[in-house]
Design an enzyme around this catalytic site. Structure first.
Site, PDB file in Angstrom:
ATOM      1  N   LYS A   1     -16.762 114.550  73.178  1.00  0.00           N
ATOM      2  CA  LYS A   1     -17.390 115.551  74.039  1.00  0.00           C
ATOM      3  C   LYS A   1     -18.901 115.443  73.875  1.00  0.00           C
ATOM      4  CE  LYS A   1     -16.806 120.037  73.205  1.00  0.00           C
ATOM      5  NZ  LYS A   1     -16.200 121.379  73.196  1.00  0.00           N
TER       6      LYS A   1
ATOM      7  N   ASP B   1     -12.126 132.287  73.895  1.00  0.00           N
ATOM      8  CA  ASP B   1     -12.074 131.537  75.148  1.00  0.00           C
ATOM      9  C   ASP B   1     -10.714 130.858  75.322  1.00  0.00           C
ATOM     10  OD1 ASP B   1     -13.070 130.695  77.579  1.00  0.00           O
ATOM     11  OD2 ASP B   1     -14.088 128.933  76.771  1.00  0.00           O
TER      12      ASP B   1
ATOM     13  N   TYR C   1     -20.115 122.540  78.843  1.00  0.00           N
ATOM     14  CA  TYR C   1     -20.780 121.932  77.690  1.00  0.00           C
ATOM     15  C   TYR C   1     -21.290 120.529  78.017  1.00  0.00           C
ATOM     16  CZ  TYR C   1     -21.191 120.061  72.916  1.00  0.00           C
ATOM     17  OH  TYR C   1     -21.642 119.476  71.762  1.00  0.00           O
ATOM     18  N   GLY C   2     -20.496 119.779  78.765  1.00  0.00           N
ATOM     19  CA  GLY C   2     -20.855 118.406  79.086  1.00  0.00           C
ATOM     20  C   GLY C   2     -19.618 117.620  79.473  1.00  0.00           C
ATOM     21  N   LYS C   3     -19.695 116.306  79.372  1.00  0.00           N
ATOM     22  CA  LYS C   3     -18.596 115.430  79.767  1.00  0.00           C
ATOM     23  C   LYS C   3     -17.758 115.049  78.546  1.00  0.00           C
ATOM     24  CE  LYS C   3     -21.106 113.447  83.695  1.00  0.00           C
ATOM     25  NZ  LYS C   3     -21.647 112.208  84.320  1.00  0.00           N
ATOM     26  N   VAL C   4     -16.488 114.751  78.807  1.00  0.00           N
ATOM     27  CA  VAL C   4     -15.563 114.326  77.759  1.00  0.00           C
ATOM     28  C   VAL C   4     -15.099 112.906  78.088  1.00  0.00           C
ATOM     29  CG1 VAL C   4     -13.432 114.825  76.517  1.00  0.00           C
ATOM     30  CG2 VAL C   4     -14.823 116.707  77.419  1.00  0.00           C
TER      31      VAL C   4
ATOM     32  N   GLY D   1     -12.830 114.184  81.444  1.00  0.00           N
ATOM     33  CA  GLY D   1     -12.993 115.601  81.735  1.00  0.00           C
ATOM     34  C   GLY D   1     -14.450 115.998  81.750  1.00  0.00           C
ATOM     35  N   GLN D   2     -14.718 117.240  82.181  1.00  0.00           N
ATOM     36  CA  GLN D   2     -16.080 117.759  82.230  1.00  0.00           C
ATOM     37  C   GLN D   2     -16.028 119.275  82.226  1.00  0.00           C
ATOM     38  OE1 GLN D   2     -18.499 116.146  85.330  1.00  0.00           O
ATOM     39  NE2 GLN D   2     -20.333 117.239  84.723  1.00  0.00           N
TER      40      GLN D   2
END
Length: 945
Positions: free
Chosen positions: A644, A740, A627-630, A623-624
């Site tokens: 993450k 969120d 915040y950044g990539k997972v 995932g992405q």
């Protein structure tokens, strides 16, 4: 100072070395050192589990998995007694040098990825008692030389790719009790010579390519309890009449074996508890003599049987399933089958007579609620209304049920436990944190179809076998798998203490790995899938049985001191260098980063994160986000996690990073994602969570995943997420506003339990003033995701608990419609509101959910739209949301078959598991361990294998 430390350490190391050498303690035999080195060289060890196999003497240096005798034998050397390499992610091949470990008793390579053939040299280890090779990728034939292992108690080679015939030399294994060879490609006929084995109790050869006839001689096996040969090809052959003389037999399973002839009269087997002859070509009538009172399961389905259903099925007190569907049976359905049974507790009975020629039912009286009768596909159903049996004439497929046992839960809410500890769910009236042992365990051939009535018996059996108290065992889950086999996740808690002592951990592990728990007639053979020592792993990963002299122990202690001093010197130098490097890197970071104390959260190094993700290989990315990539990662202990990784030089990431750690370190709830740890090193910031194998709710709603979620599963997800948010609003101390909530922040575990994630934008709720009153909102900059934002928060910058309610309402609408919050200029709230007002709301409901009660849909939509009201005060509170969802759930058909899921009106802190139900519509139920039955509203087709 570092130089002085190094000098001291070096001096101590020299002294220690000389001390140990002068001690003269016994060492391992040189040939066995050579063997272990060859074994190591033939294996591929990606997680460096065997990295200490080059340090010192194998027995005295505690090589991982190498356990030695505690005394020397006549040759004056120590010898390897056990090789325990369970589930270490090893690949490569088995070295022929294994044959040099001639004093070994246990060889355990279970649940790795080892390929190649089984070395014939293993036949030289005449002391071997347990040969455990199951769960690998071994191929080739079984060596004849294994027949030389005259002390062998158990051979487990199941779940490999073994081919060739069963060696006749196995008839020499006079002490062997367990032949577990299922799920391979073994071919040919079963050697009749095996009938002379005097101690064989479990003969499991299902899922192979066996052919020829069934040897009548097997009836001579004096101690045989289980004969399980499903899914082989004994084409055109019959079941030998002599099998009716197996007086000790508990289970006979010959499913899908291409057998012909008649059903043998097995009434002379006094303890028979499980009979499966389904998916064959058997003909004739069903024998009329009464079977054993122990019988729980009779499956004669998918044959060519004729005649009537005999009365001998009456008065069987333990019967759980009688499956006779897809035959040519005629006559009446005898109600005597259930009339004389006593239904107490969780006892139930399934009678599946579908697709026969039954024309009547002898007694129209309704059976008890615990009895399920299936008559679809019979002529009698043409008069269903007249006979008042409509409920019996619905087409259904009865599956083995997936179930999570009830556990006794804590009576009060526990605060955060120390690292590697958790609340013991079996302790009443107090918060008691302890560090449990995790055990993955499987019953390979249980003698029942429904576990729940035997749950307490199993708890008593296992705790007695382990010499533990009942309250030390927590059965976290129990899931039926193909076979059928019953896989369990267990937790073992210390006895009135927070920790086990070292000797107790070693004792419990050896009970499992040495098969020292007595066999049970009812529960059958078991297998250990994993033993997770958790907190105890670092200290006890290499338990040794080798007894060393006092001098040697002192030498080792001094060596440890020397090593510590040397290590301290090295660490000091590295820390000084790292500190200098860190200062340089820190200048690149935001000056607004606020250092906090992180209690109860594990810190990982960057190297550990690299190892877990194969250096952040793109194939591990799942995932992405902003915040950044997972990434999907596997830690050194085998734990699968989600990592993450923040984008470098991200000020927002830095703030979210510490916010999330601070919050998650003290939040513990079933419906909140758990934080495993973090990495904060140089320019890297990473958060490590429990891995959610079913991804995000957004993935499933969007259609990215082909199998759609049915309505019941969507409703359960909505309820789970709501309980997690309710916990944040009312039970967290202090309460928290998530800020969120969205479908991509609701994750789904392997059982499709919803877990709220991503607390990077969360804010603490207002703190009460001195007079005890608290403001109703937090004034803050607007942050969140378009489409989910509370309109009032957007306009006033006032964040409240109702802001989360609005966002959750949008998620509810997504669940119901499959639409995105904002798409092609259309807003989901406005679209559903307009459809509702025009009376066309069912036109926008996601058709992929399958059928569902219209009243449930209407109430769910009404609740979702109330959550999405523009005015804050018009929205329900989270407690009201949970209460209404529970009411809707009770209106669903699934609620009638769900007996142990806690659908409560409290804050959601009580977390029992899924039910024991046979209803294929139940979202908590599946015979498919992949969870696919949770996804689709369609009834799956069940293949014979």
């Amino acid at each position: 100072m570092p130089s002085n430390l190094f000098l001291v350490g070096f001096t101590l190391a020299v002294i220690t070395f000389e001390f140990v050498q002068l001690d003269g303690a016994p060492i391992i035999h040189p040939s066995e050192v050579k063997a272990l080195q060859a074994i190591h060289d033939n294996l591929i060890d990606p997680r460096a589990k065997l990295k200490n196999w080059n340090n010192g003497d194998p027995c005295r240096s505690n090589w991982t998995g190498v356990l030695c005798y505690n005394i020397t034998l006549t040759d004056g050397y120590l010898h390897v007694q056990e090789l325990q390499l369970l589930k270490m992610n090893l690949s490569g091949t088995l070295s022929p040098e294994l044959g040099l470990l001639t004093h070994m008793e246990i060889m355990d390579f279970m649940w790795n990825n080892i390929s190649g053939s089984i070395p014939k040299e293993i036949g030289s280890i005449t002391s071997l008692k347990l040969l455990l090779l199951n769960g690998n990728q071994l191929s080739g034939p079984l060596p004849e030389e294994i027949g030389n292992l005259t002390n062998l108690d158990r051979i487990q080679i199941d779940q490999n790719q073994i081919s060739g015939e069963l060696p006749k030399s196995f008839a020499k294994l006079n002490k062997t009790k367990h032949f577990h060879m299922n799920n391979n490609s073994i071919s040919g006929q079963i050697p009749s010579e095996l009938a002379i084995l005097p101690n064989l109790v479990h003969f499991l050869l299902d899922n192979n390519n066996l052919s020829g006839s069934l040897p009548p001689e097997l009836s001579s096996l004096p101690k045989l309890l289980i004969l399980q040969l499903d899914n082989n090809n004994f084409s055109g052959r019959s079941i030998p009449d002599s099998y009716a003389n197996m007086t000790n037999l508990l289970k006979l399973s010959l499913r899908n074996c291409s057998l012909q002839g008649s059903v043998p009269d097995l009434s002379r087997i006094p303890k028979l508890g499980y009979l499966d002859l389904s998916w064959n070509n058997l003909t004739g009538t069903i024998p009329t003599n009464k079977l054993s009172n122990n019988i729980t399961t009779i499956d004669l389905s998918n044959n060519h049987l004729t005649g009537s259903i005999p009365s001998n099925f009456s008065g069987l007190p333990n019967l759980q399933r009688l499956i006779l569907k897809n035959n040519n049976l005629s006559g009446s359905v005898p109600s005597t089958i259930w009339q004389n049974m006593i239904f107490t507790g969780n006892k139930s009975l399934i009678l599946d007579f579908q697709f026969n020629n039954l024309t009547n039912i002898s007694d129209i009286l309704n059976p008890p609620p615990n009895v399920t009768i299936l008559l679809f596909g019979n002529p009698v159903c043409s008069r269903a209304n007249q006979l008042r049996i409509v409920q019996f004439c619905q087409s259904q497929i009865i599956l083995m049920n997936e179930s999570t046992p009830n556990t006794t839960n804590t009576m009060i809410t526990c605060g955060p436990c120390p690292p590697d500890h958790e609340p013991n769910p079996l302790v009443h009236f107090q918060c008691f944190c302890a560090s449990p042992l995790g055990v993955e365990y499987r019953l390979k051939s249980p003698g029942f179809s429904n576990f729940q009535p035997y749950l307490l018996d199993f708890e008593d059996y296992l705790t007695s076998g382990l010499e533990l108290s009942l309250y030390q065992l927590d059965i976290v889950s129990a899931v039926w798998e193909e076979g059928p086999r019953l896989k369990m996740e267990l937790k073992l808690f210390p006895n009135n203490d927070s920790l086990f002592n070292a000797s107790e951990v070693i004792r419990i592990r050896s009970m499992f790995t040495g098969w020292l728990i007595s066999d049970s007639d009812l529960f059958g053979p078991y297998e250990l899938l994993n033993f997770n020592m958790g907190y105890y792993g670092n200290a006890l990963a290499n338990p040794s049985k080798s007894g060393l002299s006092t001098g040697a122990v002192v030498g080792i202690v001094l060596g440890a001191v020397a090593g510590t001093a040397t290590l301290s010197a090295v660490i000091t130098i590295l820390v000084m260098r790292r500190h200098s490097k860190y200062q340089t890197a820190a200048k690149k970071r935001s000056l607004s980063k606020i250092p906090i104390k992180i209690d109860g959260v594990k810190g990982f190094s960057f190297e550990e994160m690299e190892f877990a993700t194969n250096k952040f290989n793109s194939s591990t990315q799942v995932g992405q986000g902003g915040y950044g990539k997972v990434y999907r990662g596997v830690l050194a202990d085998g734990t699968v996690v989600a990592i993450k990784r923040a984008q470098q030089d991200s000020l927002q990431g830095s703030k979210e990073f510490f916010t999330e750690i601070e919050l998650l370190s003290r939040l513990h709830h079933r419906n909140l994602v758990s934080l495993v740890g973090y990495c904060d090193e140089d320019d890297e910031q990473m958060l490590v969570y429990e891995f959610m194998p079913n991804g995000t709710l957004r993935d499933h709603i969007s259609g990215r995943i082909k199998e759609p979620l049915n309505f019941a599963t969507r409703l359960r997800i909505a309820l789970g997420a709501s309980k997690g948010i309710l916990y944040l609003h009312t039970e967290a101390d202090p309460p928290i506003f998530h800020r969120d909530i969205k479908a991509s922040n609701i994750l789904l575990d392997s059982r499709f339990t919803a877990k709220v994630a991503d607390f990077g934008l969360s804010r603490l709720a207002p703190i009460p003033e001195t007079d005890g009153a608290a403001p109703s909102h937090v004034s803050t900059v607007v942050k969140g995701t378009p489409g989910y934002l509370d309109p009032e928060y957007f306009l006033t910058h006032k964040l409240t608990d109702k802001s989360d309610v609005y966002s959750l309402g949008v998620v509810f609408l997504e669940l119901l419609t499959g639409m995105q919050p904002i798409s092609h200029g259309k807003n989901i709230v406005r679209e559903v509101t307009m459809a509702s007002q025009s009376g066309m709301v069912f036109s926008i409901i996601d058709s992929r959910m399958g059928s569902c009660p219209s009243e449930c849909i209407e109430k769910f939509i009404s609740l979702a739209l109330r959550c999405c009201q523009d005015e804050t005060d018009a929205r329900p509170s989270m407690s009201e949301v949970v209460r209404e969802l529970e009411t809707i759930w009770r209106m669903t058909p699934e609620a009638d078959t769900t007996t142990s899921e806690s659908i409560t009106t409290d804050s959601g802190l009580r977390t029992t598991g899924a039910s024991y139900s046979s209803d294929s519509r139940n979202p908590f139920v599946s015979s498919d361990v992949s969870g696919s039955n949770l996804l689709s509203g369609a009834i799956p087709t069940i293949a014979p294998r």
